[in-house]
Structure formats: C-alpha cells, structure tokens
Design an enzyme around this catalytic site. Structure first.
Site, PDB file in Angstrom:
ATOM      1  N   GLY A   1       0.809  -1.213   0.000  1.00  0.00           N
ATOM      2  CA  GLY A   1       0.000   0.000   0.000  1.00  0.00           C
ATOM      3  C   GLY A   1       0.841   1.262   0.000  1.00  0.00           C
TER       4      GLY A   1
ATOM      5  N   GLU B   1       3.632   6.285  -7.998  1.00  0.00           N
ATOM      6  CA  GLU B   1       3.773   6.006  -9.435  1.00  0.00           C
ATOM      7  C   GLU B   1       4.540   4.709  -9.709  1.00  0.00           C
ATOM      8  OE1 GLU B   1       2.496   7.472 -12.127  1.00  0.00           O
ATOM      9  OE2 GLU B   1       1.372   8.757 -10.756  1.00  0.00           O
TER      10      GLU B   1
ATOM     11  N   HIS C   1       4.368   1.895  -8.027  1.00  0.00           N
ATOM     12  CA  HIS C   1       3.420   0.767  -7.975  1.00  0.00           C
ATOM     13  C   HIS C   1       2.517   0.770  -9.209  1.00  0.00           C
ATOM     14  CE1 HIS C   1       4.115   1.465  -3.530  1.00  0.00           C
ATOM     15  NE2 HIS C   1       4.359   0.184  -3.633  1.00  0.00           N
TER      16      HIS C   1
ATOM     17  N   GLN D   1       7.623  -9.367   7.971  1.00  0.00           N
ATOM     18  CA  GLN D   1       8.865  -8.880   7.377  1.00  0.00           C
ATOM     19  C   GLN D   1       9.420  -7.654   8.107  1.00  0.00           C
ATOM     20  OE1 GLN D   1       6.717  -8.341   3.501  1.00  0.00           O
ATOM     21  NE2 GLN D   1       8.069  -6.602   3.248  1.00  0.00           N
TER      22      GLN D   1
ATOM     23  N   GLN E   1      15.066  -8.690  -3.368  1.00  0.00           N
ATOM     24  CA  GLN E   1      13.749  -9.320  -3.144  1.00  0.00           C
ATOM     25  C   GLN E   1      13.259 -10.004  -4.426  1.00  0.00           C
ATOM     26  OE1 GLN E   1      10.189  -7.578  -0.937  1.00  0.00           O
ATOM     27  NE2 GLN E   1       9.692  -6.957  -3.015  1.00  0.00           N
TER      28      GLN E   1
ATOM     29  N   LEU F   1      11.351   6.092  -6.337  1.00  0.00           N
ATOM     30  CA  LEU F   1      10.118   6.299  -5.563  1.00  0.00           C
ATOM     31  C   LEU F   1       9.989   5.177  -4.542  1.00  0.00           C
ATOM     32  CD1 LEU F   1       7.491   7.491  -8.215  1.00  0.00           C
ATOM     33  CD2 LEU F   1       9.247   8.793  -6.986  1.00  0.00           C
TER      34      LEU F   1
ATOM     35  N   SER G   1       7.584   4.270  -0.695  1.00  0.00           N
ATOM     36  CA  SER G   1       6.611   4.741   0.296  1.00  0.00           C
ATOM     37  C   SER G   1       7.335   5.377   1.478  1.00  0.00           C
ATOM     38  CB  SER G   1       5.750   3.571   0.781  1.00  0.00           C
ATOM     39  OG  SER G   1       5.195   2.922  -0.338  1.00  0.00           O
TER      40      SER G   1
HETATM   41  O1  PAF Z   1       7.870  -5.095  -1.895  1.00  0.00           O
HETATM   42  C1  PAF Z   1       6.894  -5.090  -1.123  1.00  0.00           C
HETATM   43  O2  PAF Z   1       6.094  -4.154  -1.099  1.00  0.00           O
HETATM   44  C2  PAF Z   1       6.706  -6.253  -0.163  1.00  0.00           C
HETATM   45  O3  PAF Z   1       7.931  -6.752   0.294  1.00  0.00           O
HETATM   46  C3  PAF Z   1       5.837  -7.379  -0.745  1.00  0.00           C
HETATM   47  C4  PAF Z   1       6.481  -8.022  -1.963  1.00  0.00           C
HETATM   48  C5  PAF Z   1       4.472  -6.840  -1.124  1.00  0.00           C
HETATM   49  C6  PAF Z   1       5.637  -8.485   0.305  1.00  0.00           C
HETATM   50  O4  PAF Z   1       5.036  -7.988   1.454  1.00  0.00           O
END
Ligand code: PAF
Length: 285
Positions: A37, A41, A43, A67, A159, A190, A192
């Site tokens: 969330g 931009e 996302h 996490q 990741q 960018l 969050s």
């Molecule tokens: O990159 C992220 O926003 C998070 O690590 C993910 C992949 C949504 C997992 O919670």
C-alpha cells in the site's frame, strides 16, 4: 466484497478465490501486483506492466508484519487504503485483495519459508528477519491469487531475485517479472518510505542515484569491485548520509560477489540511512 468504481475489493481468501474462478471461467489471463500500500507512481507502473501481460490485474495491499523486526516501522508504515483503491481503479486494476493480519496468519500459523542463495548477505546482514517474512507472504499470495504472471519492482532487486528463486524451487507456476524502478526528476527511486524524509534529507537522498551511477561507470572502466564499493560508501557519507549499511557490486544474475574487476553483467546495490529512514537503491552496472 465491495466495489470502488470498477475495482472489486475483497478481504478474504475465500472471496478472492471466487473472483479468480470467475476470471478463469471467463478465459482471462491474470496478472498480479503484490504491495504494502501507500501507493505511488512506482506501484502504478507495476500495474501497467501487469496489464500489458494479462487481461485482468489483481493487486494486494497488505502491510506484512512478518517482514518487520520489532524495532522497525510496522506501526507507523503509511496506510491509506481508500486512496490506494482509487489509484488502483484509475490504473485499470480489476480486484484489490486487502486482507487483515488474522486472515493471512490465522491462529496456529506455524509455517516458515527460507530461501537460500540470493537471500544471503546484503539486506539479510542488516535485516535478518526480512526475507523469511517476504518469502512466506509472497508464497501465500502467489498460491491464493494463482496468477499467470506477477510483477515485482527492480527497486527491491534482491527481493526480486529471492522471489524468483522461491517460485522456481517450489514449482509455483506464476511467471515472476521484474519492472524497472520509477524515479523522480532528480533520480530518487520512488518509495513509500520517502514520505518520512524532511526537506533537507530529501535533498541528500537525491544524491544516492548519482553516486551509484558514477560507481557503476568506474566498475565498467575496470576498477576492482572492492575499490569502487569503498569509494561510493565514502561519497555517500560526504553527501550527508548518516550511515551506510552497504554498497555492493554483484553479478546481476545471482547476486554472487566479484573477486576482482567486474567481468559480467552486474548490479550495484546500496542501503543507507538518513535520520531514522533507511533507503535502498540499485542500478545495472
Ligand atoms: O515489496 C513489497 O512491497 C513487499 O515486500 C511485498 C512483496 C508486497 C511483500 O510484502
């Protein structure tokens, strides 16, 4: 289940599954974008990429507690679901899956997912809990959504590598696609977490990309990886970063280290602190 303009909002795995079955019965190819969330931009570019590769896009918004370490920003992580839903609807997303923590981790939840290989070092040296949490939630989400393709940002390059390896090793049939990092006009990736930065910190944060770019050029010119990494870490401190967790040049393919000069496609990755905010970035080198 509720609808925000064209967007269907689901909060349970059962509702989500019913929606997925309906899409499958209609012969639709499904794209998936997992998020926490506070959308920006970057996302929406992932949603656009998923739309290019599918007929219907499902996005998830879930601030995944597993996490975050106890001292990290789970409690203060920005949450703005109504705005996120509007943005997703505007971007052409079909379904928003926004479960609560009890839906994702019901009482008695006892499973962990540990990915070796690309999760070793870098982020793990500083956030040892992180990829275990990411792997378990992404494995669950991929199983729940059963998309044809899922799109992850290259901004979180390690990741992306971890998720790709996990999907391959666990025979998860969803294709994992990486999408380029979206940057502001000054080159800042960018994120969050940029919302935490003061004006002064923002000015320093905008130097990160240029310093990595210059380091990438030096690596391409043949300087040993270790020399380039040390010089870039020093440049970050001189620019005003409070602390550098790492600057590392790694093989783009599997994140393994170079012993001397950079002689294969590479990625330069960094994590550094400004006040209480930790920024990460990476570039092809
Ligand atoms: O990159 C992220 O926003 C998070 O690590 C993910 C992949 C949504 C997992 O919670």
């Amino acid at each position: 289940m509720t609808a925000v303009s064209e967007l269907i909002l689901t909060r349970t795995v059962a509702d989500l599954r019913a929606q997925v079955v309906a899409l499958r019965n209609a012969g639709r190819r499904i794209g998936f974008v997992p998020t926490m969330g506070a959308l920006h931009e970057g996302h929406l570019a992932l949603v656009a990429e998923a739309r290019r590769r599918s007929d219907a896009v499902i996005a998830s918004v879930f601030v995944n507690p597993t996490q975050f370490a106890a001292h990290e920003d789970l409690g203060t992580y920005p949450r703005q679901e109504a705005r996120d839903a509007e943005l997703l609807a505007g971007a052409g997303c079909s379904i928003l899956f926004a479960p609560d923590a009890a839906e994702m981790y019901p009482q008695g939840f006892a499973t962990s997912v540990q990915v070796g290989g690309p999760s070793e070092g870098l982020e793990t040296d500083f956030r040892p809990h992180f990829f275990g949490g990411v792997a378990v939630v992404v494995a669950k989400l991929l199983n729940q959504v059963q998309a044809d393709v899922a799109v992850f940002g290259e901004k979180d390059y390690q990741q992306l590598m971890v998720v790709r390896r996990m999907a391959r090793d666990l025979d998860i049939p969803t294709e994992i696609v990486g999408a380029p990092t979206v940057r502001d006009d000054h080159g800042l990736a960018l994120s969050s977490r940029n919302a935490y930065l003061s004006a002064d910190e923002l000015a320093v944060a905008r130097r990160l990309n240029g310093i990595l770019r210059e380091a990438g050029e030096r690596a391409k010119a043949g300087e040993p990886a270790a020399v380039v990494e040390a010089a870039a870490a020093e440049a970050l401190i001189e620019a005003g970063f409070a602390k550098v967790d790492y600057v590392a040049i790694r093989r783009a393919e599997d994140l393994s280290a170079f012993s001397g000069a950079v002689d294969a496609p590479a990625r330069i990755l960094a994590a550094a602190w400004l006040g209480k905010t930790r920024l990460i970035d990476n570039l092809a080198a």
